[in-house]
Design a protein around this motif. Sequence first.
Motif, PDB file in Angstrom:
ATOM      1  N   MET A 112     -12.276  -3.329  -4.013  1.00 38.08           N
ATOM      2  CA  MET A 112     -11.349  -2.495  -3.240  1.00 38.08           C
ATOM      3  C   MET A 112     -12.101  -1.480  -2.405  1.00 38.08           C
ATOM      4  O   MET A 112     -13.235  -1.334  -2.756  1.00 38.08           O
ATOM      5  CB  MET A 112     -10.471  -1.595  -4.417  1.00 38.08           C
ATOM      6  N   ILE A 166      -6.627   1.437   2.864  1.00 43.75           N
ATOM      7  CA  ILE A 166      -7.256   1.027   1.636  1.00 43.75           C
ATOM      8  C   ILE A 166      -6.908  -0.580   1.534  1.00 43.75           C
ATOM      9  O   ILE A 166      -5.776  -1.125   2.084  1.00 43.75           O
ATOM     10  CB  ILE A 166      -6.008   1.375   0.537  1.00 43.75           C
ATOM     11  N   SER A 167      -7.677  -1.336   1.009  1.00 43.43           N
ATOM     12  CA  SER A 167      -7.676  -2.772   1.020  1.00 43.43           C
ATOM     13  C   SER A 167      -8.367  -3.159  -0.171  1.00 43.43           C
ATOM     14  O   SER A 167      -9.136  -2.672  -0.755  1.00 43.43           O
ATOM     15  CB  SER A 167      -8.128  -3.591   2.430  1.00 43.43           C
ATOM     16  N   ARG A 168      -8.183  -4.660  -0.446  1.00 49.48           N
ATOM     17  CA  ARG A 168      -8.812  -5.163  -1.771  1.00 49.48           C
ATOM     18  C   ARG A 168      -8.882  -6.734  -1.393  1.00 49.48           C
ATOM     19  O   ARG A 168      -8.343  -7.274  -0.413  1.00 49.48           O
ATOM     20  CB  ARG A 168      -7.925  -5.089  -2.830  1.00 49.48           C
ATOM     21  N   SER A 200      -9.793  -9.979  -3.332  1.00 54.58           N
ATOM     22  CA  SER A 200      -9.599 -10.544  -4.567  1.00 54.58           C
ATOM     23  C   SER A 200     -10.734 -11.443  -5.002  1.00 54.58           C
ATOM     24  O   SER A 200     -11.050 -11.609  -6.264  1.00 54.58           O
ATOM     25  CB  SER A 200      -8.258 -11.290  -4.986  1.00 54.58           C
ATOM     26  N   THR A 247       0.887  -1.136  -0.040  1.00 61.19           N
ATOM     27  CA  THR A 247       0.009   0.030  -0.046  1.00 61.19           C
ATOM     28  C   THR A 247       0.856   1.296   0.042  1.00 61.19           C
ATOM     29  O   THR A 247       2.040   1.199   0.689  1.00 61.19           O
ATOM     30  CB  THR A 247      -1.019   0.115   1.105  1.00 61.19           C
ATOM     31  N   CYS A 301     -12.306   5.654  -8.225  1.00 58.15           N
ATOM     32  CA  CYS A 301     -11.559   4.468  -8.268  1.00 58.15           C
ATOM     33  C   CYS A 301     -10.780   4.329  -9.530  1.00 58.15           C
ATOM     34  O   CYS A 301     -11.315   4.733 -10.512  1.00 58.15           O
ATOM     35  CB  CYS A 301     -12.629   3.237  -8.194  1.00 58.15           C
TER      36      CYS A 301
END
Length: 118
Positions: free
Chosen positions: A78, A69-71, A73, A57, A95
């Motif tokens: 996100m 922030i994160s995602r 998969s 990040t 985004c």
Amino acid sequence: QVQLVESGGGLVQAGGSLRLSCAASGSIFSIDTMGWYRQAPGKQRELVASISSGGSTNYADSVEGRFTISRDSAKNTMYLQMNSLKPEDTGVYYCTARQRATGWYAYWGQGTQVTVSS
């Protein structure tokens, strides 16, 4: 092609929190790093945070320690968790996703408005 759809914006008082989401669809395999940009009225669009496909990040100094922030998969989604919001965080948040083949941020969402009142 990749489609990005943001959600989660709104009006919040200073000190409050919001969580933005960005759902990706289409040729997901063609993108790697994703990020959030914002644009305040009369100002240039600026990078808020980014996250690589491996989870690394990067944050703008102005949001470090307040935003995460994160995602996910598995969900092709996100997130941007925004805490301790300030009036200067107000703007349209976009985004974006980087195209693996070119290294360009080729894909953008339509934007979601975040307004922080004092």
